[in-house]
Scaffold this active site. Structure first.
Site, PDB file in Angstrom:
ATOM      1  N   ARG A   1      90.807  66.841   4.778  1.00  0.00           N
ATOM      2  CA  ARG A   1      90.272  68.204   4.755  1.00  0.00           C
ATOM      3  C   ARG A   1      88.860  68.245   4.221  1.00  0.00           C
ATOM      4  O   ARG A   1      87.941  68.695   4.835  1.00  0.00           O
ATOM      5  CB  ARG A   1      91.164  69.105   3.901  1.00  0.00           C
ATOM      6  CG  ARG A   1      92.377  69.588   4.621  1.00  0.00           C
ATOM      7  CD  ARG A   1      93.406  70.079   3.680  1.00  0.00           C
ATOM      8  NE  ARG A   1      93.946  68.968   2.903  1.00  0.00           N
ATOM      9  CZ  ARG A   1      95.041  69.046   2.178  1.00  0.00           C
ATOM     10  NH1 ARG A   1      95.678  70.177   2.080  1.00  0.00           N
ATOM     11  NH2 ARG A   1      95.477  67.991   1.527  1.00  0.00           N
TER      12      ARG A   1
ATOM     13  N   LYS B   1     109.750  64.478  -6.915  1.00  0.00           N
ATOM     14  CA  LYS B   1     108.759  65.513  -6.602  1.00  0.00           C
ATOM     15  C   LYS B   1     109.507  66.795  -6.262  1.00  0.00           C
ATOM     16  O   LYS B   1     110.295  66.816  -5.317  1.00  0.00           O
ATOM     17  CB  LYS B   1     107.914  65.031  -5.395  1.00  0.00           C
ATOM     18  CG  LYS B   1     106.548  65.677  -5.350  1.00  0.00           C
ATOM     19  CD  LYS B   1     105.671  64.970  -4.332  1.00  0.00           C
ATOM     20  CE  LYS B   1     104.498  65.818  -3.906  1.00  0.00           C
ATOM     21  NZ  LYS B   1     103.697  65.178  -2.864  1.00  0.00           N
TER      22      LYS B   1
ATOM     23  N   HIS C   1      98.600  70.891   9.478  1.00  0.00           N
ATOM     24  CA  HIS C   1      99.387  69.729   9.918  1.00  0.00           C
ATOM     25  C   HIS C   1      99.581  69.770  11.440  1.00  0.00           C
ATOM     26  O   HIS C   1      99.442  68.744  12.108  1.00  0.00           O
ATOM     27  CB  HIS C   1     100.780  69.744   9.278  1.00  0.00           C
ATOM     28  CG  HIS C   1     100.814  69.587   7.783  1.00  0.00           C
ATOM     29  ND1 HIS C   1     101.404  70.499   6.951  1.00  0.00           N
ATOM     30  CD2 HIS C   1     100.337  68.612   6.973  1.00  0.00           C
ATOM     31  CE1 HIS C   1     101.311  70.084   5.699  1.00  0.00           C
ATOM     32  NE2 HIS C   1     100.658  68.954   5.674  1.00  0.00           N
TER      33      HIS C   1
HETATM   34  P1  ADP Z   1     101.184  64.756   0.849  1.00  0.00           P
HETATM   35  O1  ADP Z   1     102.192  65.182  -0.143  1.00  0.00           O
HETATM   36  O2  ADP Z   1     101.312  63.349   1.320  1.00  0.00           O
HETATM   37  O3  ADP Z   1      99.755  65.148   0.525  1.00  0.00           O
HETATM   38  P2  ADP Z   1     101.152  66.796   2.844  1.00  0.00           P
HETATM   39  O4  ADP Z   1     102.313  67.271   3.615  1.00  0.00           O
HETATM   40  O5  ADP Z   1     100.505  67.786   1.943  1.00  0.00           O
HETATM   41  O6  ADP Z   1     101.620  65.528   2.129  1.00  0.00           O
HETATM   42  O7  ADP Z   1     100.060  66.252   3.824  1.00  0.00           O
HETATM   43  C1  ADP Z   1     100.281  65.218   4.742  1.00  0.00           C
HETATM   44  C2  ADP Z   1      98.962  64.795   5.308  1.00  0.00           C
HETATM   45  O8  ADP Z   1      98.371  65.892   5.997  1.00  0.00           O
HETATM   46  C3  ADP Z   1      97.928  64.350   4.286  1.00  0.00           C
HETATM   47  O9  ADP Z   1      97.144  63.341   4.861  1.00  0.00           O
HETATM   48  C4  ADP Z   1      97.080  65.584   4.064  1.00  0.00           C
HETATM   49  O10 ADP Z   1      95.779  65.246   3.661  1.00  0.00           O
HETATM   50  C5  ADP Z   1      97.102  66.170   5.455  1.00  0.00           C
HETATM   51  N1  ADP Z   1      96.890  67.605   5.460  1.00  0.00           N
HETATM   52  C6  ADP Z   1      97.516  68.549   4.724  1.00  0.00           C
HETATM   53  N2  ADP Z   1      97.045  69.788   5.006  1.00  0.00           N
HETATM   54  C7  ADP Z   1      96.079  69.612   5.947  1.00  0.00           C
HETATM   55  C8  ADP Z   1      95.186  70.488   6.640  1.00  0.00           C
HETATM   56  N3  ADP Z   1      95.140  71.783   6.403  1.00  0.00           N
HETATM   57  N4  ADP Z   1      94.344  69.945   7.535  1.00  0.00           N
HETATM   58  C9  ADP Z   1      94.353  68.607   7.752  1.00  0.00           C
HETATM   59  N5  ADP Z   1      95.132  67.731   7.138  1.00  0.00           N
HETATM   60  C10 ADP Z   1      95.994  68.221   6.238  1.00  0.00           C
END
Ligand code: ADP
Length: 170
Positions: free
Chosen positions: A91, A42, A18
């Site tokens: 990803r 959730k 992130h």
């Molecule tokens: P959600 O519950 O909406 O999936 P996340 O916090 O897991 O929320 O992710 C928020 C955003 O960041 C999403 O678009 C997800 O695909 C992206 N994301 C999560 N982990 C990574 C990573 N390691 N690299 C790039 N993008 C990521």
């Protein structure tokens, strides 16, 4: 006009993946508004406040990063915050189908909002909040996976040691 981009997610907790996306987005947009999903349905490990506080701490020196909680429709949140851009991280192929659907649904709900997909450094392409939690619970090393504020918070939450280690010691 200031170009504000919203980066929505659960961030339970924020990972280096992130952080990588946020830093890349900061090169393009004037301000990144990190929207932390507040969803009672959730089950999350960290409360909304804890998730927000960790992000605020990590970006404490950046005036162009703002953190807010949100629930309900993302397009409504975007409108209220004068943002027309939504950032999502991609990803691998596995993210694509869901993200594609969401982006087009958001466009249907509000055609003025554009979704931007960004790829992290390949070294974070396997990283997810869930996997980080699992590795921590099993006593694995989180080096390079999360900012140190997050690792500290995980230790605090589990009283210094991951559950597996505490079990071993008993
Ligand atoms: P959600 O519950 O909406 O999936 P996340 O916090 O897991 O929320 O992710 C928020 C955003 O960041 C999403 O678009 C997800 O695909 C992206 N994301 C999560 N982990 C990574 C990573 N390691 N690299 C790039 N993008 C990521």
């Amino acid at each position: 006009m200031e170009k504000i981009a919203i980066y929505p997610g659960s961030f339970d907790p924020i990972t280096n993946g992130h952080v990588d996306i946020i830093k890349r987005a900061l090169e393009i947009f004037d301000k990144i508004l990190i929207a932390v999903l507040e969803n009672p349905q959730k089950k999350s490990l960290f409360t909304t406040k804890e998730r927000m506080d960790m992000i605020k701490e990590i970006f404490a020196d950046r005036e162009d990063v703002e953190v807010k909680a949100f629930h309900g429709l993302l397009v409504e949140f975007a409108k209220k915050n004068n943002a027309k851009i939504v950032i999502r991280g991609l990803r691998a192929i596995s993210d694509f189908e869901y993200e594609f659907q969401m982006a087009l649904m958001n466009r249907k709900l509000n055609p003025d909002i554009e979704t931007f997909f960004m790829m992290p450094n390949v070294k974070y392409s396997f990283l997810s909040s869930n996997l980080v939690k699992e590795v921590f619970m099993l006593g694995g090393c989180l080096k390079d996976l999360v900012p140190e504020q997050v690792e500290n918070k995980l230790r605090e939450k589990f009283k210094k040691d991951p559950p597996v280690k505490s079990l071993k010691e008993n």
